[in-house]
Design a protein around this motif. Sequence first.
Motif, PDB file in Angstrom:
ATOM      1  N   THR A  58       0.842  -1.205   0.000  1.00  0.00           N
ATOM      2  CA  THR A  58       0.000   0.000   0.000  1.00  0.00           C
ATOM      3  C   THR A  58       0.872   1.248   0.000  1.00  0.00           C
ATOM      4  O   THR A  58       1.931   1.283   0.631  1.00  0.00           O
ATOM      5  N   GLU A  59       0.416   2.278  -0.684  1.00  0.00           N
ATOM      6  CA  GLU A  59       1.170   3.535  -0.718  1.00  0.00           C
ATOM      7  C   GLU A  59       1.112   4.251   0.620  1.00  0.00           C
ATOM      8  O   GLU A  59       2.097   4.770   1.117  1.00  0.00           O
ATOM      9  N   THR A  60      -0.085   4.297   1.191  1.00  0.00           N
ATOM     10  CA  THR A  60      -0.250   4.857   2.528  1.00  0.00           C
ATOM     11  C   THR A  60      -0.762   3.736   3.416  1.00  0.00           C
ATOM     12  O   THR A  60      -1.804   3.142   3.140  1.00  0.00           O
ATOM     13  N   THR A  61      -0.016   3.439   4.462  1.00  0.00           N
ATOM     14  CA  THR A  61      -0.305   2.275   5.296  1.00  0.00           C
ATOM     15  C   THR A  61      -0.768   2.718   6.677  1.00  0.00           C
ATOM     16  O   THR A  61      -0.134   3.549   7.321  1.00  0.00           O
ATOM     17  N   GLU A  62      -1.861   2.111   7.117  1.00  0.00           N
ATOM     18  CA  GLU A  62      -2.359   2.324   8.469  1.00  0.00           C
ATOM     19  C   GLU A  62      -2.728   0.964   9.036  1.00  0.00           C
ATOM     20  O   GLU A  62      -3.320   0.133   8.339  1.00  0.00           O
ATOM     21  N   LEU A 111       0.187   4.631  12.592  1.00  0.00           N
ATOM     22  CA  LEU A 111      -0.568   5.748  12.054  1.00  0.00           C
ATOM     23  C   LEU A 111      -0.326   5.828  10.551  1.00  0.00           C
ATOM     24  O   LEU A 111       0.657   5.273  10.037  1.00  0.00           O
ATOM     25  N   PRO A 112      -1.199   6.493   9.798  1.00  0.00           N
ATOM     26  CA  PRO A 112      -1.002   6.578   8.349  1.00  0.00           C
ATOM     27  C   PRO A 112       0.435   6.970   8.011  1.00  0.00           C
ATOM     28  O   PRO A 112       0.942   7.996   8.474  1.00  0.00           O
ATOM     29  N   SER A 113       1.078   6.115   7.231  1.00  0.00           N
ATOM     30  CA  SER A 113       2.512   6.270   6.961  1.00  0.00           C
ATOM     31  C   SER A 113       2.819   5.859   5.535  1.00  0.00           C
ATOM     32  O   SER A 113       2.062   5.110   4.901  1.00  0.00           O
ATOM     33  N   ARG A 114       3.952   6.329   5.055  1.00  0.00           N
ATOM     34  CA  ARG A 114       4.458   5.898   3.753  1.00  0.00           C
ATOM     35  C   ARG A 114       5.853   5.345   3.939  1.00  0.00           C
ATOM     36  O   ARG A 114       6.658   5.910   4.683  1.00  0.00           O
ATOM     37  N   THR A 170      -3.931  -1.173  12.793  1.00  0.00           N
ATOM     38  CA  THR A 170      -4.251  -1.235  14.207  1.00  0.00           C
ATOM     39  C   THR A 170      -4.454  -2.687  14.592  1.00  0.00           C
ATOM     40  O   THR A 170      -5.338  -3.367  14.058  1.00  0.00           O
TER      41      THR A 170
END
Length: 277
Positions: free
Chosen positions: A148-152, A161-164, A154
Amino acid sequence: MRIGASIFFTAESIQPAELGVELEARGFESLWLPEHSHMPLAQQRELGDRRLPEKYEVLYDAFTSLAAVASATSRILLGTGITLLGIRDPIWTAKAAATLDRLSGGRFLFGIGYGWLRREYESHGIPFDRRRAITREKLRVVKALWTTETTEFTGDRIHLLPSRQGPKPIQRPHPPVHIGAALGPGTKADLASLADGWIPLGMYRVTSAEIAEVQAAAATRGRGPLEISVYLDYTAAHRIEEMAEIGCDRVVVCLPTAPRAEVLEYVEQIAEAWIAR
């Protein structure tokens, strides 16, 4: 039948790039490296008569060693066999693995396992009795970061937290995941839902019935057959044909931790008997 190799590299053994070149030249398909972060002396005392040899205490880091092999070769596949994902940081591991896949031109195989040394887990602050659930969660984090380009994320232990994160692996959707463990209900469920292959670790006497169980479990999830990669000690290489007959796709021959000349003697014997014919 694909033939791979595994070895505990140490400062006194043949070195990674040297062996990688020789294996590739003789037609070996893959090289798989084990890992242990350290060896608590209390663990060795508790093992008693089963005390592990020194190579477990001083082996090289697997990812660094595979990078050295990648720089000296062009075809041989590069596997962790196995990485102890439960005691690793999954975010750093995702980056290291993706980088290795990039540097090798898409040759990385991600072999993971649950581990069996309680003291090693305790040293990392990871509860040994929850190692399977923790490994599953960390694997999901690694896969998410790869794909995924932006990974979140839990979970019970990981809260991302939303990360790249880059780089992404070359292989799509991601490098193959192989789980190394003896077969039981939990392993079978993890193989069916999370893995691309099964490594019956150690000198485990895998059977055709167990392989059929694994493949049936994968099929119930709508998945194709998993790769079966069995390990054999170099002294048991005569069983390679038997492994092919029961449904294994790959035999990984465990070479001795020894200097160059001794290791290459066995490499040559195995190549002549099972690859060059």
